[in-house]
Design a protein around this motif. Structure first.
Motif, PDB file in Angstrom:
ATOM      1  N   ARG A 200       0.849  -1.191   0.000  1.00 16.06           N
ATOM      2  CA  ARG A 200       0.000   0.000   0.000  1.00 16.06           C
ATOM      3  C   ARG A 200       0.885   1.241   0.000  1.00 16.06           C
ATOM      4  O   ARG A 200       1.707   1.422   0.904  1.00 16.06           O
ATOM      5  CB  ARG A 200      -0.929  -0.010   1.219  1.00 16.06           C
ATOM      6  CG  ARG A 200      -1.983  -1.107   1.135  1.00 16.06           C
ATOM      7  CD  ARG A 200      -2.916  -1.125   2.340  1.00 16.06           C
ATOM      8  NE  ARG A 200      -4.041  -2.020   2.115  1.00 16.06           N
ATOM      9  CZ  ARG A 200      -4.000  -3.338   2.311  1.00 16.06           C
ATOM     10  NH1 ARG A 200      -2.885  -3.914   2.746  1.00 16.06           N
ATOM     11  NH2 ARG A 200      -5.055  -4.080   2.062  1.00 16.06           N
ATOM     12  N   LEU A 201       0.702   2.078  -1.014  1.00 16.28           N
ATOM     13  CA  LEU A 201       1.561   3.236  -1.215  1.00 16.28           C
ATOM     14  C   LEU A 201       0.867   4.519  -0.780  1.00 16.28           C
ATOM     15  O   LEU A 201      -0.321   4.720  -1.053  1.00 16.28           O
ATOM     16  CB  LEU A 201       1.951   3.358  -2.695  1.00 16.28           C
ATOM     17  CG  LEU A 201       3.099   2.473  -3.205  1.00 16.28           C
ATOM     18  CD1 LEU A 201       2.778   0.996  -3.071  1.00 16.28           C
ATOM     19  CD2 LEU A 201       3.430   2.813  -4.647  1.00 16.28           C
ATOM     20  N   ARG A 202       1.630   5.376  -0.119  1.00 15.52           N
ATOM     21  CA  ARG A 202       1.153   6.711   0.243  1.00 15.52           C
ATOM     22  C   ARG A 202       2.257   7.715  -0.052  1.00 15.52           C
ATOM     23  O   ARG A 202       3.433   7.453   0.238  1.00 15.52           O
ATOM     24  CB  ARG A 202       0.786   6.779   1.736  1.00 15.52           C
ATOM     25  CG  ARG A 202      -0.393   5.919   2.117  1.00 15.52           C
ATOM     26  CD  ARG A 202      -0.822   6.143   3.572  1.00 15.52           C
ATOM     27  NE  ARG A 202       0.185   5.680   4.505  1.00 15.52           N
ATOM     28  CZ  ARG A 202       0.350   4.414   4.875  1.00 15.52           C
ATOM     29  NH1 ARG A 202      -0.402   3.472   4.350  1.00 15.52           N
ATOM     30  NH2 ARG A 202       1.270   4.084   5.754  1.00 15.52           N
ATOM     31  N   GLY A 203       1.885   8.852  -0.636  1.00 15.25           N
ATOM     32  CA  GLY A 203       2.869   9.889  -0.924  1.00 15.25           C
ATOM     33  C   GLY A 203       3.074  10.080  -2.408  1.00 15.25           C
ATOM     34  O   GLY A 203       2.120  10.022  -3.204  1.00 15.25           O
ATOM     35  N   THR A 204       4.320  10.313  -2.810  1.00 13.52           N
ATOM     36  CA  THR A 204       4.626  10.594  -4.202  1.00 13.52           C
ATOM     37  C   THR A 204       5.814   9.761  -4.669  1.00 13.52           C
ATOM     38  O   THR A 204       6.703   9.419  -3.884  1.00 13.52           O
ATOM     39  CB  THR A 204       4.975  12.085  -4.403  1.00 13.52           C
ATOM     40  OG1 THR A 204       6.141  12.403  -3.627  1.00 13.52           O
ATOM     41  CG2 THR A 204       3.830  12.978  -3.971  1.00 13.52           C
ATOM     42  N   ILE A 205       5.804   9.443  -5.959  1.00 10.82           N
ATOM     43  CA  ILE A 205       6.930   8.756  -6.586  1.00 10.82           C
ATOM     44  C   ILE A 205       7.478   9.689  -7.657  1.00 10.82           C
ATOM     45  O   ILE A 205       6.814   9.973  -8.671  1.00 10.82           O
ATOM     46  CB  ILE A 205       6.500   7.412  -7.210  1.00 10.82           C
ATOM     47  CG1 ILE A 205       6.005   6.471  -6.114  1.00 10.82           C
ATOM     48  CG2 ILE A 205       7.657   6.784  -7.975  1.00 10.82           C
ATOM     49  CD1 ILE A 205       5.417   5.173  -6.638  1.00 10.82           C
ATOM     50  N   ASP A 206       8.675  10.221  -7.392  1.00  8.05           N
ATOM     51  CA  ASP A 206       9.355  11.120  -8.319  1.00  8.05           C
ATOM     52  C   ASP A 206      10.852  10.887  -8.177  1.00  8.05           C
ATOM     53  O   ASP A 206      11.274   9.894  -7.580  1.00  8.05           O
ATOM     54  CB  ASP A 206       8.971  12.583  -8.042  1.00  8.05           C
ATOM     55  CG  ASP A 206       9.169  12.982  -6.578  1.00  8.05           C
ATOM     56  OD1 ASP A 206      10.025  12.366  -5.898  1.00  8.05           O
ATOM     57  OD2 ASP A 206       8.476  13.895  -6.103  1.00  8.05           O
ATOM     58  N   ARG A 207      11.665  11.772  -8.676  1.00  5.69           N
ATOM     59  CA  ARG A 207      13.108  11.536  -8.629  1.00  5.69           C
ATOM     60  C   ARG A 207      13.643  11.517  -7.195  1.00  5.69           C
ATOM     61  O   ARG A 207      14.657  10.887  -6.917  1.00  5.69           O
ATOM     62  CB  ARG A 207      13.851  12.582  -9.450  1.00  5.69           C
ATOM     63  CG  ARG A 207      13.755  14.016  -8.925  1.00  5.69           C
ATOM     64  CD  ARG A 207      14.568  14.934  -9.801  1.00  5.69           C
ATOM     65  NE  ARG A 207      14.571  16.298  -9.282  1.00  5.69           N
ATOM     66  CZ  ARG A 207      15.267  17.294  -9.830  1.00  5.69           C
ATOM     67  NH1 ARG A 207      15.985  17.059 -10.919  1.00  5.69           N
ATOM     68  NH2 ARG A 207      15.225  18.500  -9.309  1.00  5.69           N
ATOM     69  N   GLU A 235      -0.418   9.948  -4.206  1.00  5.21           N
ATOM     70  CA  GLU A 235      -0.786  11.269  -4.717  1.00  5.21           C
ATOM     71  C   GLU A 235      -0.268  11.517  -6.128  1.00  5.21           C
ATOM     72  O   GLU A 235      -0.902  12.230  -6.921  1.00  5.21           O
ATOM     73  CB  GLU A 235      -0.249  12.348  -3.772  1.00  5.21           C
ATOM     74  CG  GLU A 235      -0.816  12.261  -2.359  1.00  5.21           C
ATOM     75  CD  GLU A 235      -0.117  13.205  -1.392  1.00  5.21           C
ATOM     76  OE1 GLU A 235       0.643  14.078  -1.862  1.00  5.21           O
ATOM     77  OE2 GLU A 235      -0.327  13.069  -0.171  1.00  5.21           O
ATOM     78  N   PHE A 236       0.905  10.935  -6.447  1.00  3.15           N
ATOM     79  CA  PHE A 236       1.510  11.234  -7.751  1.00  3.15           C
ATOM     80  C   PHE A 236       2.559  10.188  -8.070  1.00  3.15           C
ATOM     81  O   PHE A 236       3.283   9.728  -7.181  1.00  3.15           O
ATOM     82  CB  PHE A 236       2.167  12.622  -7.713  1.00  3.15           C
ATOM     83  CG  PHE A 236       2.969  12.945  -8.951  1.00  3.15           C
ATOM     84  CD1 PHE A 236       2.339  13.336 -10.113  1.00  3.15           C
ATOM     85  CD2 PHE A 236       4.360  12.865  -8.941  1.00  3.15           C
ATOM     86  CE1 PHE A 236       3.074  13.633 -11.264  1.00  3.15           C
ATOM     87  CE2 PHE A 236       5.100  13.160 -10.073  1.00  3.15           C
ATOM     88  CZ  PHE A 236       4.457  13.546 -11.241  1.00  3.15           C
ATOM     89  N   ILE A 237       2.644   9.806  -9.353  1.00  2.56           N
ATOM     90  CA  ILE A 237       3.731   8.969  -9.845  1.00  2.56           C
ATOM     91  C   ILE A 237       4.179   9.534 -11.187  1.00  2.56           C
ATOM     92  O   ILE A 237       3.350   9.784 -12.074  1.00  2.56           O
ATOM     93  CB  ILE A 237       3.320   7.485  -9.972  1.00  2.56           C
ATOM     94  CG1 ILE A 237       4.493   6.639 -10.494  1.00  2.56           C
ATOM     95  CG2 ILE A 237       2.082   7.314 -10.823  1.00  2.56           C
ATOM     96  CD1 ILE A 237       4.245   5.135 -10.429  1.00  2.56           C
ATOM     97  N   SER A 264      -4.788   5.619 -10.989  1.00  6.13           N
ATOM     98  CA  SER A 264      -5.452   6.860 -11.376  1.00  6.13           C
ATOM     99  C   SER A 264      -5.675   6.886 -12.889  1.00  6.13           C
ATOM    100  O   SER A 264      -5.047   6.148 -13.651  1.00  6.13           O
ATOM    101  CB  SER A 264      -4.599   8.056 -10.968  1.00  6.13           C
ATOM    102  OG  SER A 264      -3.395   8.090 -11.728  1.00  6.13           O
ATOM    103  N   ALA A 265      -6.566   7.792 -13.320  1.00  2.44           N
ATOM    104  CA  ALA A 265      -6.823   7.938 -14.750  1.00  2.44           C
ATOM    105  C   ALA A 265      -5.552   8.371 -15.476  1.00  2.44           C
ATOM    106  O   ALA A 265      -5.278   7.924 -16.599  1.00  2.44           O
ATOM    107  CB  ALA A 265      -7.948   8.948 -14.972  1.00  2.44           C
ATOM    108  N   ALA A 266      -4.757   9.229 -14.826  1.00  2.00           N
ATOM    109  CA  ALA A 266      -3.528   9.699 -15.455  1.00  2.00           C
ATOM    110  C   ALA A 266      -2.537   8.556 -15.652  1.00  2.00           C
ATOM    111  O   ALA A 266      -1.902   8.448 -16.710  1.00  2.00           O
ATOM    112  CB  ALA A 266      -2.902  10.809 -14.608  1.00  2.00           C
ATOM    113  N   LEU A 267      -2.403   7.701 -14.645  1.00  3.55           N
ATOM    114  CA  LEU A 267      -1.477   6.572 -14.757  1.00  3.55           C
ATOM    115  C   LEU A 267      -1.959   5.610 -15.850  1.00  3.55           C
ATOM    116  O   LEU A 267      -1.159   5.113 -16.660  1.00  3.55           O
ATOM    117  CB  LEU A 267      -1.375   5.846 -13.427  1.00  3.55           C
ATOM    118  CG  LEU A 267      -0.540   4.551 -13.431  1.00  3.55           C
ATOM    119  CD1 LEU A 267       0.893   4.828 -13.862  1.00  3.55           C
ATOM    120  CD2 LEU A 267      -0.563   3.892 -12.053  1.00  3.55           C
TER     121      LEU A 267
END
Length: 294
Positions: A200-207, A235-237, A264-267
């Motif tokens: 279960r993931l919470r937060g953001t995945i970025d650099r 929240e974001f990948i 998400s729809a974006a993913l």
């Protein structure tokens, strides 16, 4: 709900587990931490027999032979612990634990750490109906600060209403340690009753969180079964993180799959447009939308 690594002397916590892999991850970490801190550790098993527990603890990296030989670790059956007098008696059990705490301190240990499998209470044994009374009362002993307890309940076997009541008898509950626990990304593992690992993931995945994300995906690829990735609280990948997800799916072994929930729809759109939705071993719950062309 705390991570097992945060349990300390003075705690009386409950683990309601859905699968043996979850049970062993939490109980093994609890035992290992106690040994590392110079505490005496006692494990009360209901199933399997003590040899089985010692075997899987050794597989988890615990120096079982050394700990047993030095008296730092003892594995007993429920019959030799909770049911020693031939019945379950909360007063006798609490008195036994209090004596054992004193003996442990006198022997130079930092304290006593106890974990017990509680499924014996489901059998028609004398006194088993007094388990809730025991769990409420024994909290006072552990709260004195020289001992800690992890009570293990198989959520597949205990009726839901009774399990709820037993959980409420404990001041706290524990879960597996997070695979990533930074401020920007937290990944919490658990298990489905069928044995599938859930992340279960919470937060953001970025650099900034990419190294932690890649480590999590390596763990998933080596888990040895299907793995669910729950993105309901993500929240974001970014695109790089999405590519890493698809590549990790391709590394799943023996036909197992990386199954994504709540994408998400974006993913979903990124996966479709890039063609990564066709990655071997990747499954998106609910499917993906068709690509629309102008």
């Amino acid at each position: 709900m705390r991570q097992v690594k945060d349990v300390r002397l003075g705690d009386h916590v409950c683990l309601a587990f859905a699968h043996e892999a979850e049970q062993r991850a939490v109980a093994g970490a609890f035992v290992s931490a106690g040994l590392d801190r110079g505490e005496r550790v006692m494990y009360f098993t209901d199933d399997p027999a003590p040899d089985g527990v010692r075997d899987w603890l050794a597989e988890a990296g615990v120096d079982v032979s050394g700990a047993v030989a030095s008296g730092r670790l003892e594995v007993l059956t429920a019959a030799d612990s909770y049911l020693g007098p031939g019945r379950f008696d909360p007063d006798l059990m609490i008195a036994l634990l209090r004596t054992t705490v004193g003996d442990s301190l006198a022997a130079g240990f930092a304290g006593l750490r106890v974990t017990g499998e509680m499924s014996w209470a489901l059998r028609e044994l004398p006194g088993a109906e007094r388990l809730e009374d025991y769990e409420r009362r024994v909290t006072g002993l552990f709260a004195e600060g020289d001992s800690a307890a992890l009570c293990q309940y198989d959520a597949r076997r205990f009726p839901a209403h009774r399990l709820t009541g037993l959980r409420c008898c404990h001041p706290g509950e524990v879960r597996m340690d997070d695979l990533a626990d930074g401020e920007r990304l937290r990944v919490t593992p658990s298990y489905e009753p069928g044995g599938e690992l859930v992340l279960r993931l919470r937060g953001t995945i970025d650099r900034n969180t990419a190294p932690a994300w890649h480590a999590v995906l390596d763990h998933a690829a080596g888990a040895g079964g299907d793995v669910w990735v729950d993105l309901s609280e993500l929240e974001f990948i970014d695109v790089a993180g999405t590519r890493a997800l698809a590549r990790a799916a391709g590394r799943m072994s023996d036909g197992h799959r990386l199954r994504v929930r709540h994408a998400s729809a974006a993913l979903r759109k990124v996966l479709r447009l890039t063609g990564w939705d066709g990655a071997t071993g990747l499954s998106i719950e609910g499917g993906l939308p068709p690509v629309t062309r102008p």
